[in-house]
Design a protein around this motif. Structure first.
Motif, short mmCIF file in Angstrom:
data_model
loop_
_atom_site.label_atom_id
_atom_site.label_comp_id
_atom_site.label_asym_id
_atom_site.label_seq_id
_atom_site.Cartn_x
_atom_site.Cartn_y
_atom_site.Cartn_z
N PHE A 136 4.08 -4.83 9.16
CA PHE A 136 4.07 -5.79 10.27
C PHE A 136 2.65 -5.95 10.77
O PHE A 136 2.07 -7.02 10.72
N TYR A 137 2.07 -4.87 11.26
CA TYR A 137 0.69 -4.91 11.72
C TYR A 137 -0.28 -4.37 10.67
O TYR A 137 -1.46 -4.67 10.69
N GLU A 138 0.23 -3.55 9.77
CA GLU A 138 -0.58 -3.00 8.69
C GLU A 138 -0.04 -3.54 7.38
O GLU A 138 1.17 -3.67 7.21
N PRO A 139 -0.90 -3.87 6.40
CA PRO A 139 -0.41 -4.39 5.12
C PRO A 139 0.33 -3.30 4.34
O PRO A 139 0.10 -2.12 4.54
N GLY A 140 1.23 -3.73 3.45
CA GLY A 140 1.87 -2.78 2.54
C GLY A 140 3.37 -2.66 2.70
O GLY A 140 3.97 -1.75 2.16
N GLY A 141 4.01 -3.57 3.42
CA GLY A 141 5.44 -3.47 3.65
C GLY A 141 6.29 -3.52 2.39
O GLY A 141 7.35 -2.93 2.33
N TYR A 142 5.83 -4.23 1.36
CA TYR A 142 6.59 -4.34 0.12
C TYR A 142 5.93 -3.58 -1.02
O TYR A 142 6.33 -3.72 -2.17
N ALA A 143 4.96 -2.76 -0.72
CA ALA A 143 4.26 -2.02 -1.76
C ALA A 143 5.07 -0.82 -2.25
O ALA A 143 5.88 -0.26 -1.51
N GLU A 144 4.85 -0.47 -3.50
CA GLU A 144 5.52 0.72 -4.03
C GLU A 144 4.89 1.98 -3.45
O GLU A 144 5.57 2.97 -3.17
#
Length: 119
Positions: free
Chosen positions: A17-25
């Protein structure tokens, strides 16, 4: 230490949400305070709903609890209605005993019988 998890803007630093990587493995977590061990008795599907549905339910219950505790003239059981037994509703039912004043009765309702029976 929970206050350390905010960046001073009043926003949390939640990943996706505020930091990237929500869908990252894989994700580099900004602080070890963001990491908890999932207990063995909780499956990953249930645990995955906690950051969104669980915290939404917790926040709403804590706000309702403040309201109920400030109502000093309550002499009978207070009732809280949880509408909908989706993710947030189920978490609300599960967390209510830990968040609400002891004189609170939780009532859950859903349009579908199957969901209500599962609670």
């Amino acid at each position: 230490r929970s206050s350390d998890l905010c960046d001073g803007s009043g926003r949390g630093r939640s990943i996706g949400f505020y930091e990237p990587g929500g869908y990252a493995e894989y994700v580099a977590v900004p602080d070890v305070a963001y990491v908890i061990k999932i207990p063995d008795n909780i499956d990953r599907g249930t645990a995955s709903t906690l950051p969104c549905a669980g915290l939404t339910a917790y926040s709403a219950l804590k706000k309702a609890a403040v309201f109920l505790q400030s109502a000093s003239d309550i002499s009978e059981v207070a009732r809280v209605l949880i509408i909908g037994m989706g993710g947030v509703g189920r978490w609300s039912v599960a967390l209510a005993p830990f968040c609400m004043p002891s004189h609170t009765r939780v009532v859950a309702a859903d349009i579908g019988r199957g969901k209500s029976d599962a609670v």
